[in-house]
Design an enzyme around this catalytic site. Structure first.
Site, mmCIF file in Angstrom:
data_model
loop_
_atom_site.group_PDB
_atom_site.id
_atom_site.type_symbol
_atom_site.label_atom_id
_atom_site.label_comp_id
_atom_site.label_asym_id
_atom_site.label_seq_id
_atom_site.Cartn_x
_atom_site.Cartn_y
_atom_site.Cartn_z
ATOM 1 N N ASN A 1 0.867 -1.180 0.000
ATOM 2 C CA ASN A 1 0.000 0.000 0.000
ATOM 3 C C ASN A 1 0.903 1.230 0.000
ATOM 4 O O ASN A 1 1.465 1.596 1.030
ATOM 5 C CB ASN A 1 -0.888 -0.033 1.246
ATOM 6 C CG ASN A 1 -1.825 1.151 1.325
ATOM 7 O OD1 ASN A 1 -1.810 2.031 0.459
ATOM 8 N ND2 ASN A 1 -2.630 1.193 2.373
ATOM 9 N N ARG B 1 -2.714 -2.053 -3.273
ATOM 10 C CA ARG B 1 -3.902 -1.240 -3.037
ATOM 11 C C ARG B 1 -3.813 -0.023 -3.968
ATOM 12 O O ARG B 1 -2.806 0.696 -3.958
ATOM 13 C CB ARG B 1 -3.919 -0.776 -1.588
ATOM 14 C CG ARG B 1 -5.105 0.074 -1.310
ATOM 15 C CD ARG B 1 -5.124 0.574 0.092
ATOM 16 N NE ARG B 1 -6.376 1.264 0.314
ATOM 17 C CZ ARG B 1 -6.661 1.908 1.426
ATOM 18 N NH1 ARG B 1 -5.814 1.928 2.416
ATOM 19 N NH2 ARG B 1 -7.809 2.522 1.554
ATOM 20 N N HIS C 1 -13.011 3.301 0.494
ATOM 21 C CA HIS C 1 -13.009 2.211 1.494
ATOM 22 C C HIS C 1 -13.654 0.952 0.921
ATOM 23 O O HIS C 1 -14.124 0.094 1.675
ATOM 24 C CB HIS C 1 -13.808 2.578 2.768
ATOM 25 C CG HIS C 1 -13.222 3.656 3.610
ATOM 26 N ND1 HIS C 1 -14.005 4.598 4.235
ATOM 27 C CD2 HIS C 1 -11.944 3.941 3.940
ATOM 28 C CE1 HIS C 1 -13.233 5.419 4.921
ATOM 29 N NE2 HIS C 1 -11.972 5.041 4.750
ATOM 30 N N ARG D 1 -12.017 15.587 8.497
ATOM 31 C CA ARG D 1 -12.804 15.995 7.321
ATOM 32 C C ARG D 1 -14.221 16.364 7.721
ATOM 33 O O ARG D 1 -14.822 15.682 8.571
ATOM 34 C CB ARG D 1 -12.854 14.859 6.294
ATOM 35 C CG ARG D 1 -11.577 14.718 5.524
ATOM 36 C CD ARG D 1 -11.622 13.508 4.612
ATOM 37 N NE ARG D 1 -10.551 12.592 4.957
ATOM 38 C CZ ARG D 1 -10.530 11.298 4.660
ATOM 39 N NH1 ARG D 1 -11.529 10.755 4.005
ATOM 40 N NH2 ARG D 1 -9.512 10.558 5.009
ATOM 41 N N GLU E 1 -8.364 -5.295 5.142
ATOM 42 C CA GLU E 1 -8.204 -4.937 3.726
ATOM 43 C C GLU E 1 -7.042 -5.701 3.090
ATOM 44 O O GLU E 1 -7.118 -6.096 1.925
ATOM 45 C CB GLU E 1 -7.978 -3.422 3.593
ATOM 46 C CG GLU E 1 -9.242 -2.649 3.926
ATOM 47 C CD GLU E 1 -8.980 -1.193 4.245
ATOM 48 O OE1 GLU E 1 -9.082 -0.373 3.342
ATOM 49 O OE2 GLU E 1 -8.661 -0.880 5.404
#
Ligand code: ADP
Length: 398
Positions: free
Chosen positions: A7, A92, A181, A240, A383
């Site tokens: 990743n 990823r 996601h 955020r 993941e």
């Protein structure tokens, strides 16, 4: 079969080496400060052995990956005897746009598609490409697979993904909702299927970490999700804002003299529970501050819980009913308090929580009472395993 999961961020690289026969993680680690002046760091964690910390400059991702491979085959901290034991690499990749609707063996077409999506994922896609090219250079001939964060959401119907703005922007720039996601939402959906013992269900998955998003899933397919063109949309997050009136941008530019870029930074990095509480972007810190009487910490968390709760309600409407709700990621997996507060007032939907089960941690479980019409699940996300499973499946077909 052993698979290296990679990743790549713009200045970092996370990895796991997974033995697919047992699904055991043989080693994991993180390289930081790649491409920056000065010293970079690599933390290598071989399972069952002492972790090893090293420092050296990482002028680019290739140098960092070279050191990772050196650690993996090291006689002391290594977990394999030679690089030839690595059968495939799974990457990823943030954005696959509308062309990459599922994981794919990396070839020229896939590389071009990832490149085409750079304007949609300007921070991540270039780093993902660098990681892929570096692995190709160091492990020539080893198959590589791209697993996209956007792919699982590509089943959304057009009326869910299209923004009601002039259609030409969609045609010209593929401006639409994508959602993120996806690998996590897909992994937990797969687990939900197994736990529920059926693939016919109306499910809302809640990935609640520093970044947070929900997905409405019908029979394993995403019908809607809360993030949009970018990961800024939807729920309130660590830093955020999530959804705000788009006119907020012009308002802040006019009143504060900011540029659009400055407002973008404020909404991405200085908002959410950090911006409202003024305490931290870490949910644990904000929960602690609230318990000590900090009212803005209370308010930040109330906004967060309220938005997740509303999204569950919206998705029950979008799905025409609800069989199960699933919580995952840092907050979703670990905070019983957050789960209770989010589901507060949803009894009318047939949701009843068993607080003894809800207090448990670290395992896949149902936290609803036997009488609850809607099942409520907690599933630790994984993941990396999802990426490795896809990589295995695609490589075995070669
Ligand atoms: P990401 O991968 O998006 O960085 P994670 O899924 O690792 O995020 O989630 C990180 C968040 O989870 C942090 O804000 C952390 O405070 C929160 N978290 C972890 N454990 C708990 C807990 N026990 N209670 C509340 N929040 C928690």
């Amino acid at each position: 079969m052993k698979i290296l999961v990679v990743n790549c961020g713009s200045s970092s690289l996370k990895y796991q080496l997974i033995d697919m026969d047992t699904q055991d993680v043989l080693a994991s680690g993180l390289a930081e400060r790649i491409g920056m002046t000065g010293i970079g760091q690599l933390t290598h964690k071989p399972t069952g052995k002492e972790k090893v910390y090293s420092e050296q400059p990482f002028p680019d991702h290739q140098v960092a990956i070279e050191l990772v491979l050196k650690r993996l085959v090291d006689p002391v901290c290594g977990v394999i005897t030679s690089m030839e034991e690595i059968d495939a690499v799974g990457h990823r990749v943030l954005h696959g746009g509308m062309k990459c609707t599922e994981s794919a063996i990396i070839n020229d077409y896939v590389l071009a598609a990832i490149e085409e999506c750079v304007p949609l994922g300007p921070l991540h896609n270039p780093a993902n490409l660098i990681g892929i090219r570096a692995c190709e250079a160091i492990l020539p001939g080893v198959p590589q697979v791209a697993v996209f964060d956007t792919a699982f959401h590509q089943t959304m119907p057009d009326y869910a993904y299209l923004y009601p703005i002039p259609y030409e922007y969609f045609e010209k720039h593929q401006l639409r909702k994508y959602g993120f996601h996806g690998t996590s939402h897909r992994y937990v959906t797969m687990r939900a299927q197994e736990m529920l013992g059926t693939d016919k269900f109306k499910l809302v998955t809640c990935h609640l970490g520093n970044g947070a998003s929900c997905a409405a899933v019908l029979d394993g397919k995403v019908m809607d999700t809360s993030m949009g063109l970018t990961p800024l949309d939807g729920l309130c997050m660590g830093t955020r804002s999530g959804t705000v009136d788009p006119a907020v941008v012009k308002f802040l530019c006019d009143k504060e003299g900011y540029t659009v870029d400055e407002v973008d930074t404020i909404l991405n990095k200085k908002s959410g529970i950090l911006g409202v509480s003024g305490v931290s972007n870490d949910f644990r810190d904000v929960e602690k501050a609230m318990n000590e009487g900090n009212d803005r910490a209370r308010l930040a968390l109330d906004i967060f819980y309220y938005r997740v709760r509303m999204t569950i309600g919206q998705y029950a409407a979008a799905l025409g009913g609800l069989d199960a709700i699933l919580f995952t990621a840092g907050v979703g997996e670990n905070s019983a308090y957050a789960r209770t507060r989010i589901l507060e007032g949803l009894e009318f939907l047939g949701i009843e929580i068993d607080e003894t089960e809800n207090a448990k941690r670290g395992e896949e479980l149902f936290i609803n009472t036997p009488d609850s019409k809607v099942k409520v699940m907690v599933v630790p996300t994984n993941e990396e395993l999802m990426i490795a499973l896809d990589t295995k499946e695609l490589v075995e077909k070669l």
